[in-house]
Design an enzyme around this catalytic site. Sequence first.
Site, mmCIF file in Angstrom:
data_model
loop_
_atom_site.group_PDB
_atom_site.id
_atom_site.type_symbol
_atom_site.label_atom_id
_atom_site.label_comp_id
_atom_site.label_asym_id
_atom_site.label_seq_id
_atom_site.Cartn_x
_atom_site.Cartn_y
_atom_site.Cartn_z
ATOM 1 N N LYS A 60 -71.072 -62.803 13.726
ATOM 2 C CA LYS A 60 -70.905 -61.642 12.332
ATOM 3 C C LYS A 60 -72.048 -60.864 13.077
ATOM 4 C CE LYS A 60 -69.099 -64.868 8.246
ATOM 5 N NZ LYS A 60 -68.734 -65.060 6.799
ATOM 6 N N LYS A 113 -60.093 -68.874 15.078
ATOM 7 C CA LYS A 113 -59.522 -69.510 13.700
ATOM 8 C C LYS A 113 -58.893 -68.509 12.650
ATOM 9 C CE LYS A 113 -62.199 -69.364 10.487
ATOM 10 N NZ LYS A 113 -63.367 -69.083 9.602
ATOM 11 N N LYS A 118 -59.545 -65.153 6.341
ATOM 12 C CA LYS A 118 -59.337 -64.289 4.848
ATOM 13 C C LYS A 118 -59.665 -63.207 5.359
ATOM 14 C CE LYS A 118 -61.476 -67.413 2.268
ATOM 15 N NZ LYS A 118 -63.027 -67.275 2.487
HETATM 16 P P1 TYM Z 1 -64.952 -69.961 4.026
HETATM 17 O O1 TYM Z 1 -64.465 -69.503 2.549
HETATM 18 O O2 TYM Z 1 -65.059 -69.750 5.755
HETATM 19 O O3 TYM Z 1 -63.795 -71.761 3.999
HETATM 20 C C1 TYM Z 1 -63.722 -72.908 3.331
HETATM 21 C C2 TYM Z 1 -62.742 -73.511 3.895
HETATM 22 O O4 TYM Z 1 -62.027 -73.514 4.647
HETATM 23 C C3 TYM Z 1 -62.169 -74.268 5.543
HETATM 24 N N1 TYM Z 1 -61.337 -73.137 7.063
HETATM 25 C C4 TYM Z 1 -60.903 -73.296 7.278
HETATM 26 N N2 TYM Z 1 -59.779 -74.720 7.681
HETATM 27 C C5 TYM Z 1 -59.158 -74.505 9.112
HETATM 28 N N3 TYM Z 1 -58.442 -73.842 9.278
HETATM 29 C C6 TYM Z 1 -58.936 -72.458 9.711
HETATM 30 N N4 TYM Z 1 -58.378 -71.514 9.911
HETATM 31 C C7 TYM Z 1 -59.881 -72.138 8.115
HETATM 32 N N5 TYM Z 1 -61.046 -71.545 7.643
HETATM 33 C C8 TYM Z 1 -61.550 -71.577 6.940
HETATM 34 C C9 TYM Z 1 -63.505 -74.266 5.931
HETATM 35 O O5 TYM Z 1 -64.225 -74.743 7.093
HETATM 36 C C10 TYM Z 1 -64.174 -74.315 4.646
HETATM 37 O O6 TYM Z 1 -64.031 -76.162 4.579
HETATM 38 N N6 TYM Z 1 -69.669 -70.996 3.068
HETATM 39 C C11 TYM Z 1 -68.198 -71.930 3.244
HETATM 40 C C12 TYM Z 1 -67.982 -71.716 1.838
HETATM 41 C C13 TYM Z 1 -69.051 -72.291 1.596
HETATM 42 C C14 TYM Z 1 -70.005 -74.436 1.614
HETATM 43 C C15 TYM Z 1 -70.952 -74.083 0.875
HETATM 44 C C16 TYM Z 1 -68.157 -74.743 1.916
HETATM 45 C C17 TYM Z 1 -70.217 -72.334 0.413
HETATM 46 N N7 TYM Z 1 -70.906 -73.142 0.279
HETATM 47 C C18 TYM Z 1 -71.581 -75.801 0.051
HETATM 48 C C19 TYM Z 1 -69.585 -77.157 1.421
HETATM 49 C C20 TYM Z 1 -70.793 -76.936 1.181
HETATM 50 C C21 TYM Z 1 -67.446 -70.488 3.795
HETATM 51 O O7 TYM Z 1 -68.110 -70.009 4.016
HETATM 52 O O8 TYM Z 1 -66.361 -71.668 4.121
#
Ligand code: TYM
Length: 340
Positions: free
Chosen positions: A115, A203, A206
């Site tokens: 990032k 990957k 969003k």
């Molecule tokens: P985030 O918002 O980027 O993504 C949310 C969840 O979706 C999964 N994910 C994917 N899985 C498969 N293929 C993809 N292309 C894909 N893109 C996203 C991510 O692995 C995630 O599980 N930091 C985290 C949010 C968070 C969190 C937490 C998660 C904040 N606190 C505590 C677990 C526990 C995040 O930005 O995910």
Amino acid sequence: MEQKKPTIVSGITATGQLTLGNYIGAIKNFIELQEDNNLIIFVANLHAITIPISKEELRNNIKNMIALYYACGLDPKKAIIFIQSDILEVTLLSHILLCNATVGELSRMTQFKDKSTKIKAENCTEFIPTGLLTYPALMAADILLYDADLVPVGKDQKQHIELTRNIAKRMNNRYQQDLFKIPTDFIPPIGGKIMDLQNPTKKMSKSSKDIKSFISLLDPCDVIRKKIRSAVTDSESKITYNPEKKPGVSNLLTIYAVLKKVSIETAVKEFVQQDYGQLKEQVAIAIIDTLEPLQIKYQKLMQYQTIDELIEAGATKAQAIANKKITKVKNIIGLNYKKK
Ligand code: TYM
């Protein structure tokens, strides 16, 4: 004696629209896990401000995401669903964890490196928000505050969970062995990393600027068909699963297999006599069959006020758990002067 159900904790950052990657990598598993576990799911709005986002977009994203959680099948009777910033204890715990983490381990996080490199390249600036560096400590606080046993996430979050475990173990050794529960990641065996439709070595995200590169959970059927039709494949015509040599086709097969609840081998067999056009048509149908009912539920939910009430009720339940845990942490590490 009845055994205590495992606690499952996870969240999604409120940046942009939820994608098919989020659904397959995370939400789908939340729904499956809510049956036999204590499920705690939130909208990570504090993580969303680690990169610039307008207040209008952030507000919209928060409410849309909560409504989408319900529309996807999260049940407020089975799960605690809330907004991260409604529970202030998480910021206190995040600070405490930061004091037990090193700059070295935070700056080694792949997501921080990616990032910050992107910000530097896109904006020609050295201005990297500190929130990007401290992001995993806030995530660790989300997990440790609610005593998670299991954290369902996609592959990209594995390193953050590993760091959470390291900080928790370090503090248990320093203060008291039962200070934190050591969580484990739960990554789906297929679909842990759904790839970008235009660049299948990346990957699906969003926050991508190219809307053709991802399927949003709210995309209309015709848009889904168009995006899948224009998904990048390769110059061959044989449908086989090989993520390294054929990332585009393998990604489509993965999406199909997960949504149709079949193995990759079964999916490959189904398409053995078919061409890429036919594969894309079937993948689009599988996505539409999954997303259409969910979109109808979402539209209904957004018409009613019930969302606000559900959000408040979720926060009250999360607050009770957070309050108990933070009191324990404060007592154990010496922040509470009255407690010996
Ligand atoms: P985030 O918002 O980027 O993504 C949310 C969840 O979706 C999964 N994910 C994917 N899985 C498969 N293929 C993809 N292309 C894909 N893109 C996203 C991510 O692995 C995630 O599980 N930091 C985290 C949010 C968070 C969190 C937490 C998660 C904040 N606190 C505590 C677990 C526990 C995040 O930005 O995910």
